[in-house]
Scaffold this active site. Sequence first.
Site, PDB file in Angstrom:
ATOM      1  N   ASP B  22      34.793  42.387  26.247  1.00 20.55           N
ATOM      2  CA  ASP B  22      33.841  41.306  26.546  1.00 20.55           C
ATOM      3  C   ASP B  22      33.965  40.846  27.983  1.00 20.55           C
ATOM      4  OD1 ASP B  22      33.126  41.229  23.821  1.00 20.55           O
ATOM      5  OD2 ASP B  22      34.839  39.912  23.394  1.00 20.55           O
ATOM      6  N   LYS B 226      48.448  39.754  42.184  1.00 17.21           N
ATOM      7  CA  LYS B 226      48.709  40.879  41.291  1.00 17.21           C
ATOM      8  C   LYS B 226      49.893  41.678  41.785  1.00 17.21           C
ATOM      9  CE  LYS B 226      44.558  42.116  42.307  1.00 17.21           C
ATOM     10  NZ  LYS B 226      43.339  42.892  42.523  1.00 17.21           N
ATOM     11  N   ASP B 251      42.010  49.877  41.766  1.00 13.46           N
ATOM     12  CA  ASP B 251      42.288  51.154  42.439  1.00 13.46           C
ATOM     13  C   ASP B 251      43.784  51.379  42.665  1.00 13.46           C
ATOM     14  OD1 ASP B 251      42.183  49.022  44.452  1.00 13.46           O
ATOM     15  OD2 ASP B 251      42.530  50.648  45.880  1.00 13.46           O
TER      16      ASP B 251
END
Lengths: 302, 302
Positions: B22, B226, B251
Amino acid sequence: MTKSQFLSGDKAAIDEFIDRFDVFLFDCDGVLWSGDHLYEKVPETLEMLRSKGKQLVFVTNNSTKSRADYKKKFDKLGIPAENEVFGSSYSAAVYIARILKLPAPKNKVFVLGESGVEQELESEGVPFIGGTDPAFRRDMQPEDFDNISNGSMLDPDVGIVLTGLDFHSNYLKTAIAFQYLQRGAEYLATNIDSTLPMSHTLFPGAGSSGAGLTKAIGREPLSLGKPSQAMMDAVEGKFKFDRSRTCMVGDRMNTDIQFGIDGKLGGTLAVLTGVSKKEDFLTEGAPTVPMAYLNALGDLLG
Amino acid sequence: MTKSQFLSGDKAAIDEFIDRFDVFLFDCDGVLWSGDHLYEKVPETLEMLRSKGKQLVFVTNNSTKSRADYKKKFDKLGIPAENEVFGSSYSAAVYIARILKLPAPKNKVFVLGESGVEQELESEGVPFIGGTDPAFRRDMQPEDFDNISNGSMLDPDVGIVLTGLDFHSNYLKTAIAFQYLQRGAEYLATNIDSTLPMSHTLFPGAGSSGAGLTKAIGREPLSLGKPSQAMMDAVEGKFKFDRSRTCMVGDRMNTDIQFGIDGKLGGTLAVLTGVSKKEDFLTEGAPTVPMAYLNALGDLLG
């Protein structure tokens, strides 16, 4: 566990220790001085060792100064040191010119460092760019990204990137050096000390000013400073000595003392006037333990 | 060994993959664009996902831009992105203001980074110095060593050092930040990516421009980008989603894909338009393997 012998105040132990060696290799910052502050009784201590016929060699990782610069500093502080200084910039220049020997013209060096590096490269006839050139002391501009990427800002003869302590490090120089490394240049460092003791505290050292490049490329440079044995070999090649009768004197366990241990010298002597504290080598399991230690070099006078 | 599913060209597999989620979290650089170059069919792909009712969130480690800056970039490239951008500068600001919550006035931040960091700190009401202040964009002077050491150049209220990608990194700022850390300041980073993909090659990233400080102090900062789960928690706190129905698209294996795996998301999708190559995750023993991969994001259109 190896135990380090404490010599300060023990005249008999000091005399016995000194008698075991013909050659003393000295680190400078943190041993003889801190910045421009000469420690107490250092000239007298060195003079005492000379009077006993000992050979002295000053082995320093400080890459910002050439041997000639160091000579001036010794003169100013009143310490005789004729051709006895061996710095990491000189070590790197000797390695590039006499060991690595890349074929000209592809032996040009891109320097991230100060004039000490440049002077020593010149003394060995090694071509270089970067360094103190004002053209590289500017901010990165948007067009630089393309011009570094497409090579138009690069010198095709650069085959080596050499980093040292750089008080003028910036993004532009790091980006250019990174591009040379991505294109296959050799990656060398005068030394990789993480910190520089100055003004009674710690400042970023050569390993810090070069760390951005190391992080970007994902591997460490070959260091030509302590504790690298490439430097020991170069020092021995120049001064000739019996390693078993040689003692390394320093304030840092992981550079100076490790340098002496890895070089299989007859002895190592730590002083507590610099970076390492006695807890660093008296604690159970300490990775690097000197043969003996002093509160300060001047204590050798007894 | 976990195998990554290759989706490009396989319409049925793509539809099945999309139906499992979702919410799609997207990395930006290397996925949507490279610098100012938008990849093919990216706006159409995002529009297709929206038309299927998917929620999109753009999760970027680029700390030089604030959410407002990013919005401008999305607008310029023709991609709608209303309140859907979540950057590492914002993540760091949220962490400092809402989680770390140092008592004022000792909650001031010394910033090594660009205006994106400053804007996001301002948006969370966090006081700061450094950053883009021209006073810190100068060469180190001899007297600075003493003045940093004795504290006269320091702000006693600084309790946090925050590093991000800094195109104006220099020795002076690193030395000052290092002194704050030696005096006990918290050590944070917006992110620690080693490289920045630009102009079809790699440039030094935030982890590189902050590496000098990390090397000097001898420990890593807490990263709020991250793959740090502090960022995932913050993203989830803002956007609310079912992790099992959420997919991370990126990536880079060691930042984007690891971020999704560590966050126990339902899926991870790699694209080959950025840093990591397929060999990086198809090789036996690869540390991070995405659930599926595409040659380029536009391949999701089928």
